[in-house]
Write a protein that holds these residues in place. Structure first.
Motif, mmCIF file in Angstrom:
data_model
loop_
_atom_site.group_PDB
_atom_site.id
_atom_site.type_symbol
_atom_site.label_atom_id
_atom_site.label_comp_id
_atom_site.label_asym_id
_atom_site.label_seq_id
_atom_site.Cartn_x
_atom_site.Cartn_y
_atom_site.Cartn_z
ATOM 1 N N VAL A 12 28.834 91.044 31.475
ATOM 2 C CA VAL A 12 27.796 91.801 31.366
ATOM 3 C C VAL A 12 27.162 92.200 29.895
ATOM 4 N N ALA A 13 27.749 91.278 29.003
ATOM 5 C CA ALA A 13 27.511 91.556 27.687
ATOM 6 C C ALA A 13 26.226 91.160 26.882
ATOM 7 N N GLY A 14 25.346 90.239 27.748
ATOM 8 C CA GLY A 14 24.071 89.845 27.357
ATOM 9 C C GLY A 14 23.054 90.877 26.975
ATOM 10 N N LEU A 15 22.187 90.616 26.209
ATOM 11 C CA LEU A 15 21.332 91.563 25.471
ATOM 12 C C LEU A 15 20.206 91.688 26.271
ATOM 13 N N GLY A 16 19.804 90.818 27.274
ATOM 14 C CA GLY A 16 18.583 91.019 28.120
ATOM 15 C C GLY A 16 17.319 91.091 27.262
ATOM 16 N N THR A 17 17.252 90.190 26.320
ATOM 17 C CA THR A 17 15.951 90.112 25.609
ATOM 18 C C THR A 17 14.891 89.746 26.230
ATOM 19 N N ARG A 18 14.926 89.014 27.438
ATOM 20 C CA ARG A 18 13.600 88.696 28.201
ATOM 21 C C ARG A 18 12.841 89.899 28.768
ATOM 22 N N PHE A 19 13.898 91.002 28.817
ATOM 23 C CA PHE A 19 13.112 92.232 29.511
ATOM 24 C C PHE A 19 12.775 93.071 28.341
ATOM 25 N N LEU A 20 12.941 93.028 27.201
ATOM 26 C CA LEU A 20 12.265 93.889 26.286
ATOM 27 C C LEU A 20 10.990 94.351 26.432
ATOM 28 N N PRO A 21 10.532 95.724 26.229
ATOM 29 C CA PRO A 21 11.481 96.802 25.861
ATOM 30 C C PRO A 21 12.299 97.235 26.563
ATOM 31 N N ALA A 22 12.238 97.019 28.181
ATOM 32 C CA ALA A 22 12.929 97.935 29.124
ATOM 33 C C ALA A 22 14.411 97.802 28.824
ATOM 34 N N THR A 23 14.931 96.899 28.166
ATOM 35 C CA THR A 23 16.330 96.781 27.945
ATOM 36 C C THR A 23 16.820 97.132 26.574
ATOM 37 N N LYS A 24 15.694 97.817 25.841
ATOM 38 C CA LYS A 24 16.050 98.189 24.279
ATOM 39 C C LYS A 24 17.201 99.222 24.543
ATOM 40 N N ALA A 25 17.078 100.244 25.465
ATOM 41 C CA ALA A 25 18.292 101.162 25.554
ATOM 42 C C ALA A 25 19.135 101.161 26.863
ATOM 43 N N VAL A 26 18.454 100.342 27.778
ATOM 44 C CA VAL A 26 19.340 100.382 29.103
ATOM 45 C C VAL A 26 19.755 98.949 29.451
ATOM 46 N N PRO A 27 21.064 98.884 29.630
ATOM 47 C CA PRO A 27 21.653 97.382 29.972
ATOM 48 C C PRO A 27 20.609 96.826 30.900
ATOM 49 N N LYS A 28 20.430 95.566 30.903
ATOM 50 C CA LYS A 28 19.763 94.716 31.994
ATOM 51 C C LYS A 28 20.103 94.875 33.382
ATOM 52 N N GLU A 29 21.610 94.994 33.467
ATOM 53 C CA GLU A 29 22.485 95.134 34.624
ATOM 54 C C GLU A 29 22.080 96.248 35.598
ATOM 55 N N LEU A 30 21.545 97.223 34.655
ATOM 56 C CA LEU A 30 21.327 98.528 35.520
ATOM 57 C C LEU A 30 19.838 98.748 35.871
ATOM 58 N N LEU A 31 19.045 97.626 35.691
ATOM 59 C CA LEU A 31 17.713 97.708 35.945
ATOM 60 C C LEU A 31 17.779 97.585 37.624
ATOM 61 N N PRO A 32 16.762 98.491 38.370
ATOM 62 C CA PRO A 32 17.020 98.505 39.784
ATOM 63 C C PRO A 32 16.168 97.578 40.422
ATOM 64 N N VAL A 33 16.656 97.174 41.787
ATOM 65 C CA VAL A 33 15.889 96.511 42.622
ATOM 66 C C VAL A 33 15.717 97.371 43.674
ATOM 67 N N VAL A 34 14.677 97.980 43.937
ATOM 68 C CA VAL A 34 14.314 99.331 44.612
ATOM 69 C C VAL A 34 14.940 100.228 44.170
ATOM 70 N N ASP A 35 16.054 100.891 44.693
ATOM 71 C CA ASP A 35 16.864 101.729 43.837
ATOM 72 C C ASP A 35 18.345 101.654 43.573
ATOM 73 N N ARG A 36 18.644 100.366 43.579
ATOM 74 C CA ARG A 36 20.071 100.177 43.233
ATOM 75 C C ARG A 36 19.970 99.178 42.195
ATOM 76 N N PRO A 37 20.888 99.357 41.076
ATOM 77 C CA PRO A 37 20.829 98.653 39.988
ATOM 78 C C PRO A 37 21.549 97.201 40.368
ATOM 79 N N LEU A 38 21.156 96.087 39.543
ATOM 80 C CA LEU A 38 21.545 94.983 39.871
ATOM 81 C C LEU A 38 23.162 94.809 39.939
ATOM 82 N N ILE A 39 23.881 95.463 38.910
ATOM 83 C CA ILE A 39 25.256 95.328 39.131
ATOM 84 C C ILE A 39 25.795 95.888 40.342
ATOM 85 N N GLN A 40 25.098 96.754 40.967
ATOM 86 C CA GLN A 40 25.722 97.433 42.195
ATOM 87 C C GLN A 40 25.659 96.358 43.147
ATOM 88 N N TYR A 41 24.587 95.692 43.525
ATOM 89 C CA TYR A 41 24.618 94.570 44.416
ATOM 90 C C TYR A 41 25.751 93.589 44.403
#
Ligand code: G1P
Length: 291
Positions: A12-41
């Motif tokens: 989970v070290a990747g910078l997630g540049t494809r999702f900038l600016p959303a991933t500027k301060a939030v790790p991409k793994e915490l972006l939600p699918v509906v209401d759970r972060p990707l890493i949770q799944y």
């Protein structure tokens, strides 16, 4: 008897540049699918497969992932005092002592990220789950569960294998397939990000692996490969012929949440399935498409 798979590595070290600016301060793994972060799944998928220890290879700016799996003291205390339901937090806490956070200090590639976990893995076979690949199976039949079931039969090394259109193969690790037997395909070779028109097949690696610990020794001296990075695919390729190596065709759906389109598709598909949202979203989508 094969050794059980008790440990999983989540790079989970990747910078997630494809999702900038959303991933500027939030790790991409915490972006939600509906209401759970990707890493949770991904963690739920590992747990369902009987895996106990979760090893996260993080990097700078990824501290929120560690907090996410901890107790949210203020939020939980306040909600409890107010008599609110806290069940949404079920599964967000990891078992004490079974969450490991390591840092990959430099972005040297996926192979290097996995190698960072070598001492925690020791001499056990282990799983790897790439959290931006969202694999959705039937309840109780997630991708890693299907792979562990296959591992119990054939042992050795296993990768999930997924058919995609040939023209997309340059973005992935690709399998040179041998004989197929049901969901299992013999792996004769692996190549990372082949040039267009050179892929040995259209069977790619969608980010789920069960590997023997010997791969760590290979990674230690692995030369840089595609994109100038230390590639897990190249290290795995060296194991072929020395240890059994199979691809497992996943019975389920895959969403590439590393791409915007895949991420939006995952949100839509899951929202449509949800009892609390499905009817609303279906009606909205139907209207929207008719505009
Ligand atoms: C990585 C792996 C590749 C795999 C892909 C799946 O590539 O190196 O073999 O097919 O994940 O998403 P990346 O997407 O990090 O370039």
């Amino acid at each position: 008897m094969t050794k059980p798979i008790r440990k999983a590595v989540f790079p989970v070290a990747g910078l997630g540049t494809r999702f900038l600016p959303a991933t500027k301060a939030v790790p991409k793994e915490l972006l939600p699918v509906v209401d759970r972060p990707l890493i949770q799944y991904a963690v739920d998928e590992a747990r369902e497969a009987g895996i106990e220890q979760m090893i996260f290879v993080t990097g700078r700016g990824k501290g929120a992932i560690e907090d996410y799996f901890d107790i949210a003291f203020e939020c939980e205390t306040l909600q409890r005092e107010r008599g609110k339901d806290l069940s949404a937090l079920d599964g967000t806490r990891l078992d004490p002592g079974n969450a490991v956070f390591l840092r990959q200090q430099e972005p040297l590639g996926l192979g290097h990220a996995i190698w960072v976990a070598r001492d925690i893995i020791g001499d056990e076979p282990f799983a790897i789950l790439l959290p931006d690949e969202f694999m959705k199976g039937a309840p109780g039949q997630g991708c890693m569960k299907q792979m562990v079931d296959a591992y119990d039969k054939v042992g050795g090394n296993l990768v999930c294998a997924l058919e995609i259109p040939m023209e997309q193969t340059p973005s992935y690790g690709v399998i040179d397939p041998g004989a197929r037997d049901g969901a299992l395909t013999e792996v004769k070779g692996l190549v990372e990000k082949p040039r267009l028109g050179t892929a040995p097949s259209n069977l790619i690696l969608p980010g789920r692996y069960i590997l023997q610990p010997e791969v760590m020794k290979i990674l230690e001296t692995q030369e840089k490969g595609a994109g100038g990075e230390i590639q897990l695919t190249d290290a795995m390729a060296s194991l072929i012929g020395r240890q059994p190596f199979h691809g497992v065709t996943f019975d389920g759906r895959r969403f590439d949440c590393g791409s915007k389109a895949g991420y939006i598709e995952a949100n839509l598909a899951l929202a449509l399935e949800r009892p609390d949202l499905g009817d609303h979203i279906r009606a909205f989508a139907t209207d929207e498409l008719a505009r």
